[in-house]
Enzyme design. Structure first.
Site, PDB file in Angstrom:
ATOM      1  CB  SER A  42      -0.894  -0.011   1.249  1.00 52.37           C
ATOM      2  OG  SER A  42      -1.587   1.205   1.381  1.00 52.37           O
ATOM      3  CG  HIS A 155      -0.865  -4.840   4.550  1.00 53.86           C
ATOM      4  ND1 HIS A 155      -0.369  -4.086   5.589  1.00 53.86           N
ATOM      5  CD2 HIS A 155      -0.364  -4.283   3.425  1.00 53.86           C
ATOM      6  CE1 HIS A 155       0.391  -3.103   5.111  1.00 53.86           C
ATOM      7  NE2 HIS A 155       0.404  -3.214   3.797  1.00 53.86           N
ATOM      8  CD  GLN A 163      -2.617  -1.298   4.542  1.00 54.73           C
ATOM      9  OE1 GLN A 163      -2.995  -1.280   3.374  1.00 54.73           O
ATOM     10  NE2 GLN A 163      -1.619  -0.548   4.968  1.00 54.73           N
ATOM     11  CD  GLU A 164      -0.512  -1.738   9.565  1.00 53.69           C
ATOM     12  OE1 GLU A 164      -0.138  -1.440  10.722  1.00 53.69           O
ATOM     13  OE2 GLU A 164       0.160  -1.490   8.559  1.00 53.69           O
ATOM     14  CD  GLU A 205       2.310  -4.591   7.802  1.00 50.21           C
ATOM     15  OE1 GLU A 205       1.608  -4.257   8.784  1.00 50.21           O
ATOM     16  OE2 GLU A 205       2.679  -3.781   6.933  1.00 50.21           O
ATOM     17  CG  ASP A 242      -2.466   1.858   8.321  1.00 51.24           C
ATOM     18  OD1 ASP A 242      -3.090   2.777   7.753  1.00 51.24           O
ATOM     19  OD2 ASP A 242      -1.480   1.288   7.811  1.00 51.24           O
ATOM     20  CD  GLU A 286      -0.219   4.286   9.428  1.00 53.93           C
ATOM     21  OE1 GLU A 286       0.251   3.961   8.314  1.00 53.93           O
ATOM     22  OE2 GLU A 286       0.063   3.693  10.485  1.00 53.93           O
ATOM     23  CG  ASP A 313       2.102   5.589   5.481  1.00 49.59           C
ATOM     24  OD1 ASP A 313       3.166   5.982   4.980  1.00 49.59           O
ATOM     25  OD2 ASP A 313       1.720   4.400   5.362  1.00 49.59           O
ATOM     26  CE  LYS A 338       4.933   2.820   5.825  1.00 52.07           C
ATOM     27  NZ  LYS A 338       3.772   2.598   4.923  1.00 52.07           N
ATOM     28  CG  HIS A 366       6.887  -2.817   9.342  1.00 51.60           C
ATOM     29  ND1 HIS A 366       6.394  -4.065   9.636  1.00 51.60           N
ATOM     30  CD2 HIS A 366       5.801  -1.985   9.419  1.00 51.60           C
ATOM     31  CE1 HIS A 366       5.098  -3.997   9.878  1.00 51.60           C
ATOM     32  NE2 HIS A 366       4.714  -2.746   9.755  1.00 51.60           N
ATOM     33  CE  LYS A 389       2.067   0.702  11.131  1.00 49.17           C
ATOM     34  NZ  LYS A 389       1.137   1.282  10.131  1.00 49.17           N
TER      35      LYS A 389
END
Length: 427
Positions: A42, A155, A163-164, A205, A242, A286, A313, A338, A366, A389
């Site tokens: 992503s 992911h 996503q998270e 992840e 996220d 996020e 992000d 990142k 990461h 993260k």
């Protein structure tokens, strides 16, 4: 005088089985060091360019031989003979060699690999840890982990939109204890999923990737796991999301939550977040709006900026100029860091310093395509980002970073774990 004697590359594999770059550096004193570059799934459209070959007959077009060749020729020719101990000069040379704003000539995967490998070689040559070389005597804060324990979006191949779903272990005095609690919760979550008839396969992840009926159900399951593990939601373990909203964005500013069969405009989506924050112990969101929805981000910041951490992000892509625009517009209050979004170690450090000067929090991160390289663990300590993260407590490419942080904690007598202080107004 110690100088760079050789630079060369290898095409290796990341955690998704895709090619990536390993940059190798040899110094004149015999020091050898290397670095492996991660890759995102992503990605923000303003990120520095990850150079791929595009040859569909080889690695489905994802080979990195062109970027490797750039390291072995253009970059090596320019840097061999230079001192490895002037990182800003090295990175400025890499930037000038490329000649573009986004490394579209050499590839940010080529420049970052070399930048990281030279930093590591310089530290090894001086026989000091990487975090101390890059951060000096002020590198003392062990970052609070944000552990992705349920994966969704791009992911994972499941029905979850966000996503998270992360746990944030705040109520602990050491990184070691925070990581232990997080691991226990992860195992209890697996048991809850299994007993509820859900699959316990994992995403990119390391988080579980069940098919669930809404974007709230993962939160409820995680809260059950926290309590089953014997911990207190909010005061000891908080939650973070996220959303990766750029992946949910459609035309005309509409966001599609497919799992709930809902389409929302920016104001309605912000209202959805307000409901979640009011009901659940969420301390960080996020990419709550898409990378192009600056007006939506303004609204989100006005409504929730004094209640939770709002992390950009895809919005900021570790880019100092874009972050400065966000600061000027009072948009978000934190930035994800990142290094491969921007292309060199020095440019990453410049973005972190800008954020910290303006009281924006930083989260070292990461990518979904990772490796055994634990550079970001040292980097997070060096820059006192105070948050990191790097996935769940599964998959060795994620564990490598946590194990490195455990090692740093054991080496440095006066490290601090400041999870409680980070979010004390919310817990």
């Amino acid at each position: 005088m110690i100088y760079i004697e050789n630079i060369y590359s290898q095409e290796v594999l990341d955690s998704r089985g895709n090619p990536t770059i390993k940059a190798n550096v040899i110094l004149s004193d015999g020091t050898r060091a290397s670095a492996i570059v991660p890759s995102g799934a992503s990605t923000g459209k303003r990120e520095a360019l990850e150079l791929r070959d595009g040859d569909k007959g080889r690695f489905l077009g994802k080979g990195v031989l062109k970027a490797c060749e750039n390291i072995d020729t253009t970059i090596a020719d320019a840097l061999i003979g230079a001192t490895p101990f002037d990182q800003s000069h090295i990175d400025a040379l890499l930037k000038s060699l490329d000649g573009t704003d986004n490394y579209s000539n050499l590839g940010a995967n080529a420049t970052l690999g070399v930048s990281m490998a030279i930093a590591r070689a310089a530290a090894d040559s001086l026989d000091i840890p990487l975090y101390r070389y890059l951060g000096g005597a002020n590198a003392l804060i062990l970052p609070t982990p944000m552990l992705n324990i349920i994966n969704g979006g791009s992911h994972a191949d499941n029905t979850v939109d966000f996503q998270e779903y992360m746990i944030v272990p705040l109520g602990f005095d050491t990184f070691k204890d925070a990581l232990r609690a997080s691991t226990e919760i992860y195992h209890h979550l697996r048991d809850i999923l299994k007993s509820s008839g859900h699959i316990t396969s994992i995403g990119d992840e390391g988080g579980f990737a069940p098919n669930l009926k809404s974007n709230v159900e993962p939160i409820e399951m995680i809260l059950r796991a926290i309590e089953k593990a014997g911990y207190k939601p909010q005061s000891q373990i908080a939650l973070a999301l996220d959303v990766a909203s750029s992946e949910l964005s459609e035309a005309n500013g509409i966001y599609h939550l497919a799992s709930e069969n809902r389409k929302l405009d920016a104001a309605e989506l912000v209202g959805y977040y307000e409901m979640l924050v009011a009901k659940y112990p969420i301390v960080s969101i996020e990419d709550g709006l898409s990378e192009d929805d600056w007006e939506g981000w303004k609204l989100l910041t006005e409504r929730l900026g004094d209640k939770v951490q709002l992390v950009g992000d895809d919005l900021f892509v570790t880019n100092k100029a874009i972050l400065k625009h966000g600061i000027d517009q009072n948009i978000a209050n934190a930035i994800l860091i990142k290094p491969n979004q921007i292309g060199t170690v020095s440019e990453t450090m410049q973005t972190v310093r800008l954020a910290q000067r303006h009281n924006y929090r930083c989260v070292m991160s990461h990518r979904s395509g990772e490796s055994e390289d634990a550079f970001i663990a040292d980097f997070g300590v060096a820059l006192n980002t105070a948050q990191i993260k790097t996935g769940s407590t599964a998959r060795s490419e994620r564990i490598a970073k946590y194990n490195r942080l455990l090692q740093i904690e054991s080496e440095v007598a006066h490290t601090e774990y400041i999870g409680k202080e980070l979010f004390k107004s919310q817990c």
